[in-house]
Write a protein that holds these residues in place. Structure first.
Motif, short mmCIF file in Angstrom:
data_model
loop_
_atom_site.label_atom_id
_atom_site.label_comp_id
_atom_site.label_asym_id
_atom_site.label_seq_id
_atom_site.Cartn_x
_atom_site.Cartn_y
_atom_site.Cartn_z
N ALA B 263 32.93 33.72 25.91
CA ALA B 263 33.99 33.76 26.74
C ALA B 263 34.25 35.04 27.46
CB ALA B 263 35.30 33.46 26.03
N ALA B 264 33.91 36.27 26.96
CA ALA B 264 33.92 37.47 27.51
C ALA B 264 32.96 37.59 28.53
CB ALA B 264 33.81 38.63 26.56
N GLU B 265 31.73 37.05 28.21
CA GLU B 265 30.61 37.13 29.09
C GLU B 265 30.93 36.55 30.34
OE1 GLU B 265 26.98 35.47 27.94
OE2 GLU B 265 26.19 35.28 29.73
N LEU B 266 31.57 35.11 30.05
CA LEU B 266 31.92 34.34 31.23
C LEU B 266 32.95 35.19 32.29
CD1 LEU B 266 31.62 30.74 29.67
CD2 LEU B 266 30.00 31.79 31.32
N LEU B 267 33.80 35.68 31.55
CA LEU B 267 34.99 36.28 32.35
C LEU B 267 34.37 37.40 33.17
CD1 LEU B 267 37.91 35.98 29.73
CD2 LEU B 267 37.84 35.15 32.11
N SER B 268 33.34 38.21 32.61
CA SER B 268 33.08 39.29 33.19
C SER B 268 31.97 38.83 34.19
CB SER B 268 32.12 40.23 32.35
OG SER B 268 31.10 39.44 31.82
N ALA B 269 31.56 37.57 34.56
CA ALA B 269 31.06 36.98 35.44
C ALA B 269 31.84 36.74 36.63
CB ALA B 269 30.10 36.08 35.13
N LEU B 270 32.96 36.60 36.39
CA LEU B 270 34.02 36.42 37.41
C LEU B 270 34.77 37.80 37.73
CD1 LEU B 270 35.93 33.45 35.66
CD2 LEU B 270 34.42 33.30 37.65
N PRO B 271 34.28 38.38 39.05
CA PRO B 271 34.94 39.57 39.19
C PRO B 271 36.31 39.70 39.29
CG PRO B 271 33.21 38.97 40.64
CD PRO B 271 33.55 37.59 40.00
N GLY B 272 36.92 38.79 39.65
CA GLY B 272 38.26 38.97 39.83
C GLY B 272 39.16 38.68 38.74
N ALA B 274 40.88 39.25 34.90
CA ALA B 274 41.77 40.39 34.28
C ALA B 274 40.69 41.28 33.55
CB ALA B 274 42.91 39.88 33.43
N LEU B 275 39.71 40.43 32.83
CA LEU B 275 38.85 40.91 31.83
C LEU B 275 37.88 41.88 32.70
CD1 LEU B 275 37.26 39.95 28.87
CD2 LEU B 275 35.72 40.41 30.73
N ALA B 276 37.42 41.46 33.75
CA ALA B 276 36.48 42.25 34.38
C ALA B 276 37.22 43.65 35.06
CB ALA B 276 35.96 41.30 35.79
N GLY B 277 38.31 43.35 35.11
CA GLY B 277 39.38 44.57 35.79
C GLY B 277 39.40 45.55 34.43
N ARG B 278 39.46 45.11 33.31
CA ARG B 278 39.85 46.21 32.21
C ARG B 278 38.14 46.88 32.00
NH1 ARG B 278 42.73 41.75 30.39
NH2 ARG B 278 41.09 41.11 28.85
N MET B 279 37.40 45.79 32.08
CA MET B 279 35.86 46.48 32.00
C MET B 279 35.59 47.32 32.81
SD MET B 279 34.85 45.27 29.20
CE MET B 279 33.02 45.17 28.96
N ALA B 280 36.08 47.23 34.06
CA ALA B 280 35.81 48.13 35.32
C ALA B 280 36.49 49.53 35.14
CB ALA B 280 36.13 47.46 36.71
N ALA B 281 37.58 49.52 34.57
CA ALA B 281 38.36 50.86 34.26
C ALA B 281 37.60 51.29 33.16
CB ALA B 281 39.74 50.43 33.74
N LEU B 339 30.15 44.68 39.65
CA LEU B 339 29.40 45.88 40.67
C LEU B 339 30.05 46.43 41.62
CD1 LEU B 339 26.03 43.76 40.23
CD2 LEU B 339 26.39 46.18 39.41
N ALA B 340 31.16 45.80 42.29
CA ALA B 340 31.86 46.33 43.33
C ALA B 340 32.66 47.38 42.66
CB ALA B 340 32.95 45.17 43.51
N THR B 341 32.61 47.90 41.64
CA THR B 341 33.24 49.08 41.01
C THR B 341 32.62 50.18 41.63
OG1 THR B 341 33.62 47.70 39.11
CG2 THR B 341 34.05 50.34 38.98
N TRP B 342 31.21 50.20 41.55
CA TRP B 342 30.62 51.55 41.86
C TRP B 342 30.39 52.08 43.24
CZ3 TRP B 342 30.59 52.78 37.04
CH2 TRP B 342 30.61 51.89 36.09
N PRO B 343 30.28 51.21 44.21
CA PRO B 343 30.26 51.98 45.57
C PRO B 343 31.67 52.96 45.62
CG PRO B 343 29.47 49.68 45.96
CD PRO B 343 29.85 49.88 44.23
N GLU B 344 32.85 52.35 45.17
CA GLU B 344 34.04 52.93 45.23
C GLU B 344 34.17 54.29 44.48
OE1 GLU B 344 38.24 51.31 44.34
OE2 GLU B 344 37.00 49.59 45.10
N ARG B 345 33.53 54.01 43.27
CA ARG B 345 33.59 54.96 42.40
C ARG B 345 32.71 56.19 42.64
NH1 ARG B 345 35.64 58.03 38.88
NH2 ARG B 345 34.65 58.56 36.92
N LEU B 346 31.60 55.96 43.34
CA LEU B 346 30.49 56.88 43.52
C LEU B 346 30.30 57.26 44.79
CD1 LEU B 346 27.85 55.41 41.13
CD2 LEU B 346 29.38 57.34 40.55
N GLY B 347 31.44 57.44 45.55
CA GLY B 347 31.43 58.31 46.80
C GLY B 347 31.09 57.27 47.95
N GLY B 348 31.23 55.88 48.01
CA GLY B 348 31.18 55.09 49.14
C GLY B 348 29.64 55.13 49.41
N ARG B 349 28.74 55.20 48.45
CA ARG B 349 27.32 54.97 48.71
C ARG B 349 27.10 53.30 48.52
NH1 ARG B 349 27.63 59.88 46.24
NH2 ARG B 349 26.26 61.38 47.11
#
Lengths: 449, 537
Positions: B263-272, B274-281, B339-349
């Motif tokens: 269930a967690a794996e499937l949720l993390s594949a849905l970028p929007g 809540a679980l994906a948000g928590r993992m991103a943080a 994956l959208a977490t990373w450009p934001e986090r790493l200086g817009g790269r």
């Protein structure tokens, strides 16, 4: 004639293969890649060059009217994989093997072959008469000597049967009861191969499962009947006497009047024992309505020469053997190239089939089965196997035990899909053995052997 | 001849069995004036012929239900012949030569033939059904296409022969699954069906009405067995969307750990989600730009513990033996974060720039591998491209991963054309020895540049003087996947070349043979497809 129309189907070609390995190898060569210089003529010849592992390609020619094959490869199989591959390629369509001029190397063999065939026929016709005319007195003495030996054999066999019945069939099951093989050898010495074969079958019955004493009594009684018939030959009407001679093993030459017809090739199947492969080909005459059986023999492990793929119609002359109710015939001259069968032979009901077998027993009480076509029958599962039931009636024929275990049974069931089909086969006291079938929506001959 | 009493035959059999010395048959059965054994045989002969001549038909047994109709088209004649040859080949024993020789391997072509015939909507000839079912029984890879081609009559036939029982599995004894709109039939099958039937019902329902499918699943969820729950959950992978989140969230607190992890794996594949948000943080806390370095670089601070929240979100706390706990947890956090977490986090790269950044303290491999898994899970082509890098780059110095297995998975997220182009580039640069796995994910038939790259590489391998069987895997794939139009170009390679200095003895002629087989297989495939496209009779 439409050239495409006379090509054989892949099944027909593969039916010619002498064994499974040849089928596979031939199938692999049935692709255009290794072939060059392929072609066919309107008269039934097909040829081509097949690249092998060596430098020089093999030269392969097939005369489909024979069929006869020639290939420069060293294979001892007959037909070889190249001939099969070439025929498959030819069966596949006009594109790969077109209608072109015969090249010299192929033409030579074809002309030679046809000239030889014609010469043989003439010689055969000429030889028959002078051979007998040469010394009729010597021939008569030879025949008398052989008849005397058979009579001695039949008398001895009668003694054996009487001993068996006096001591009881139960003793035949005892281990070490191997006297039948020896008796069969005595019948071979007596130059009565028909009696020898029957004696060998008697020997196999005690090991044949439930109900064997009844079967042994029936078959022993029929051997006895044949013995008596031979020993009292002078009291028999001539047609029955001819049948008895044939059953004992004195093959009369085929010398009836030739019958020309469009013969439907209904079935071709082989049976083999340790010494001999026997091929049976069933024909049905479109015009005459006559059914004929062609036999061809090969040494053990070798395919017999004669090969007529089921599902074709050949315009040919056959000559029947003598004897009442004898269906055996020889294939003589053929005319033109075979064409695909368009409709199955006419047939009847389950009751008709048994009636035909019963009628045939009047002329030949030793018949195990009789060729019949069943029209509108449905394969139906029953308690201990399958039966063919009249689509419009309450009656059915059980399939023989052997037919129940053949893969062809499932082709028959698949073809029917629960609906009526036309089935050709052998109907006898053991049941019905289906050999070929047709469904209403396709002219394809589905082989069940 | 005197008439024989009805039980006379039994009496004859009895005395025959015991012997006339012990039991003489009754006098009225026998003709007078003969010895008993001979008289018995006389009577038995009459009886036998009489019985055979008087045979009557049996009573017909109840008929089987007729096979359901099949309204697909009939095969064109040439295709029908081809099928007979392909099936006949299957039945024959394998030749002693194995895969050597110049003739095509027909067994390999049967799956392709079946796929092409199914695509064109043909029905199997009735007489071919037994051979088809036998083929499907022997080879599981043939099962699905063979059964589809065999159609309703194939299933009907399989119902009559226990050897073909396998064909009835998953088809509810040959009946079609209920229409998704038929609520009652759906409910009935869901409640009473076999597991395979229920899975396929869920799949077809989901394609039709995703919400209804999830609702049906949710209803019986608590009563399902754990291993069934896991497989049902897994089947939601197809067509996964934000609408599934509430159900998956519920499954996060399931009794079974495997169910929770899926269930967690499937949720993390849905970028929007809540679980994906928590993992991103969580992941963002661990990975950031290294402020202390002179040049831009990534600093990693792996998690120090796996807390209850992480565990609830599917992070597996125990590392497999040989792996450090902290890197194990880090990998899972990064893999689960969008994956959208990373450009934001790493200086817009851009992803390319991010992948190129040096990573401090040797965390690079760990981090890149986690990104690879995230790109595959989230089907992110842009990241996959960045992680694959240029195909010409030697695998060991590439940016993302040097594992061929992971590369193959990354490639699968790209469009077919781009995938083929990348693999073509890889083969041109590195040859065939490592390409097998990558070729496996490319679409069939191979796109032109890919096919050319493979043929060129084979040509180079031949010139190098090695034996062809080192490349038999790729050769086999080429027979199945190369576009038949390549046959013309390949023809040049079938000639036996002069043996170069130092070449393996005889290699030239073996190569010629291998290429001849390749050419003839391609020709045959082209022919097969042409036959299937011909006009039906």
């Amino acid at each position: 004639m439409n050239q495409q129309g006379v090509r054989w189907t892949a099944e027909q070609v593969l039916a010619l293969a002498p064994d499974a390995a040849s089928r596979k190898a031939g199938g692999e060569l049935g692709a255009a890649a290794p072939w060059s210089g392929t072609g066919s003529s309107g008269t039934g010849a097909v040829w081509g060059l097949c690249k092998g592992s060596g430098g020089k390609p093999y030269q392969t020619v097939v005369d489909t009217t024979g069929p006869a094959y020639k290939c420069s490869c060293p294979s001892r199989k007959f037909p070889c994989k190249h001939a099969l591959g070439l025929l498959l390629l030819w069966a596949g369509g006009a594109k790969a093997v077109g209608d072109v001029e015969v090249p010299g190397w192929a033409g030579e063999w074809l002309t030679d072959r046809r000239r030889r065939a014609a010469a043989e026929e003439e010689r055969g016709a000429a030889e028959d008469r002078p051979a007998r005319a040469a010394d009729p007195e010597a021939a008569r003495r030879r025949a008398e000597r052989r008849a005397a030996r058979i009579t001695a054999g039949a008398t001895e066999l009668e003694q054996r049967l009487a001993d068996l019945l006096r001591g009881g069939l139960a003793s035949a099951e005892r281990p070490g009861y191997g006297l039948w093989e020896e008796t069969a050898a005595r019948m071979v010495d007596a130059q009565a191969p028909g009696l020898a074969a029957r004696v060998r079958e008697l020997g196999a019955i005690p090991g044949s499962g439930r109900g064997w004493p009844v079967r042994l009594l029936e078959e022993a009684a029929l051997v006895h009947l044949l013995d008596r018939a031979w020993l009292e030959m002078d009291r028999l009407p001539e047609p029955l006497a001819a049948t008895v001679r044939a059953r004992v093993g004195l093959t009369a030459p085929a010398e009836g009047p030739a019958v020309r017809d469009g013969w439907l090739v209904l079935a071709q199947y082989d049976s083999a024992d340790a010494r001999l492969t026997t091929r049976r080909v069933w024909l049905h005459g479109r015009e005459t309505g006559r059914t004929a059986l062609l036999l061809s023999f090969g040494a053990a492990g070798r395919a017999p020469q004669l090969a007529l793929p089921p599902g074709l119609v050949i315009d040919a002359e056959i000559v029947p053997h003598g004897g009442a109710g004898q269906l055996r015939a020889e294939l003589r001259e053929r005319f033109g190239t075979p064409v695909p069968l368009k409709a199955p032979p006419p047939g009847g009901s389950a009751a008709d089939a048994l009636a035909a077998y019963g009628q045939a027993l009047r002329d030949d009480p030793w018949l195990d089965s009789w060729p019949v076509t069943l029209e509108d029958v449905v394969p139906v599962p029953s308690d201990d196997g399958w039966q063919l039931a009249d689509a419009g009636g309450p009656q059915a024929l059980p399939l023989t035990p052997a037919a129940r275990s053949r893969p062809g049974l499932w082709r028959l069931v698949a073809l029917s899909g629960g609906g009526p089909v036309t089935v050709f086969g052998e109907c006898g006291h053991r049941g019905f053995a289906p050999l070929a079938a047709w469904s209403g929506d396709s002219p394809e001959t589905v082989t069940l052997t | 001849m005197s008439s024989i009493r009805t039980n006379a035959w039994d009496e004859l059999v009895t005395s025959a069995l015991l012997g006339t010395d012990r039991r003489s048959p009754p006098a009225d059965v026998l003709a007078p004036g003969r010895e008993a054994p001979v008289a018995l045989l006389d009577a038995a002969a009459v009886h036998t012929v009489r019985r055979r001549a008087g045979l009557r038909p049996a009573a017909a047994r109840p008929r089987p239900e007729p096979a359901p109709p099949d309204d697909r088209r009939e095969l064109p004649e040439p295709a029908r012949r081809r099928l007979a040859v392909l099936l006949a080949d299957r039945a024959a024993p394998a030749g002693s030569g194995g895969r050597r020789g110049a003739a095509p391997d027909l067994t390999e072509l049967l799956p392709q033939w079946l796929a092409a015939a199914n695509e064109r909507g043909y029905r199997a000839p009735a007489s071919a059904l037994p051979a088809l079912l036998d083929a499907a029984r022997a080879r599981t890879d043939l099962r699905a296409p063979a059964l589809r081609f065999a159609g309703p009559r194939g299933t009907w036939l399989a119902g009559l022969n226990p050897e073909w029982k396998f064909a009835l599995r998953g088809t509810a004894a040959g009946t079609a699954p209920p229409a998704p709109g038929d609520g009652r039939a759906v409910r009935r099958l869901w409640e009473e069906g076999l597991f395979a039937e229920r899975v396929s019902l869920l799949g077809s329902l989901r394609a039709h009405d995703p919400a209804a499918a999830v609702a049906l699943l949710a209803e019986t969820w608590p009563t399902e067995r754990a291993e069934d729950r896991l497989l049902f959950l897994d089947s939601l992978r197809t067509g996964l969307s934000g609408a599934d989140e509430p159900f998956l969230d519920l499954a996060l607190s399931d009794r079974s750990r495997n169910v929770r992890a899926t269930a967690a794996e499937l949720l993390s594949a849905l970028p929007g989600s809540a679980l994906a948000g928590r993992m991103a943080a969580r992941a963002a806390c661990c990975v950031g730009l290294d402020r202390t370095a002179a040049v831009a670089a990534i600093a990693v601070e792996a998690p120090h513990e796996c807390d209850a929240g992480m565990e609830r979100d599917g992070v597996v706390p125990t590392a497999p033996s040989g792996r450090g706990e902290r890197s194990w947890w880090l990998g899972q956090l990064v893999e689960g974060a969008p994956l959208a977490t990373w450009p934001e986090r790493l200086g817009g790269r851009t992803p390319e720039e991010i992948v190129a950044l040096p990573v401090a303290d040797g965390w690079g491999d760990e981090l890149h591998a986690a990104w690879c898994r995230a790109a595959v899970r989230q089907h992110d082509a842009q990241w996959a491209r960045a992680l694959l890098g240029a195909p010409s780059q030697p695998p060991a110095t590439g940016p993302g991963t040097s594992s061929l297995g992971e590369r193959a998975k990354l490639l699968a997220t790209l469009r077919a054309e781009e995938r083929a182009g990348w693999v073509a580039g890889f083969i041109s640069a590195h040859g065939l020895s490592e390409a097998f796995q990558l070729l496996g994910v490319c679409a069939v038939p191979w796109a032109e540049p890919l096919g050319r790259a493979v043929v060129d590489a084979l040509d180079i391998a031949r010139d190098a003087g090695s034996y062809p069987w080192s490349f038999s895997g790729v050769m086999g794939l080429a027979e199945r996947c190369l576009d038949p139009v390549e046959a013309g170009r390949l023809e040049l390679l079938t000639a036996i070349p002069d043996e170069p200095e130092g070449a393996s003895p005889g290699a030239g002629s073996y190569w010629s043979e291998a290429f001849r087989r390749l050419v003839s297989t391609l020709r045959l495939r082209a022919e097969m497809h042409a036959e299937l496209s011909a006009q039906p009779r």
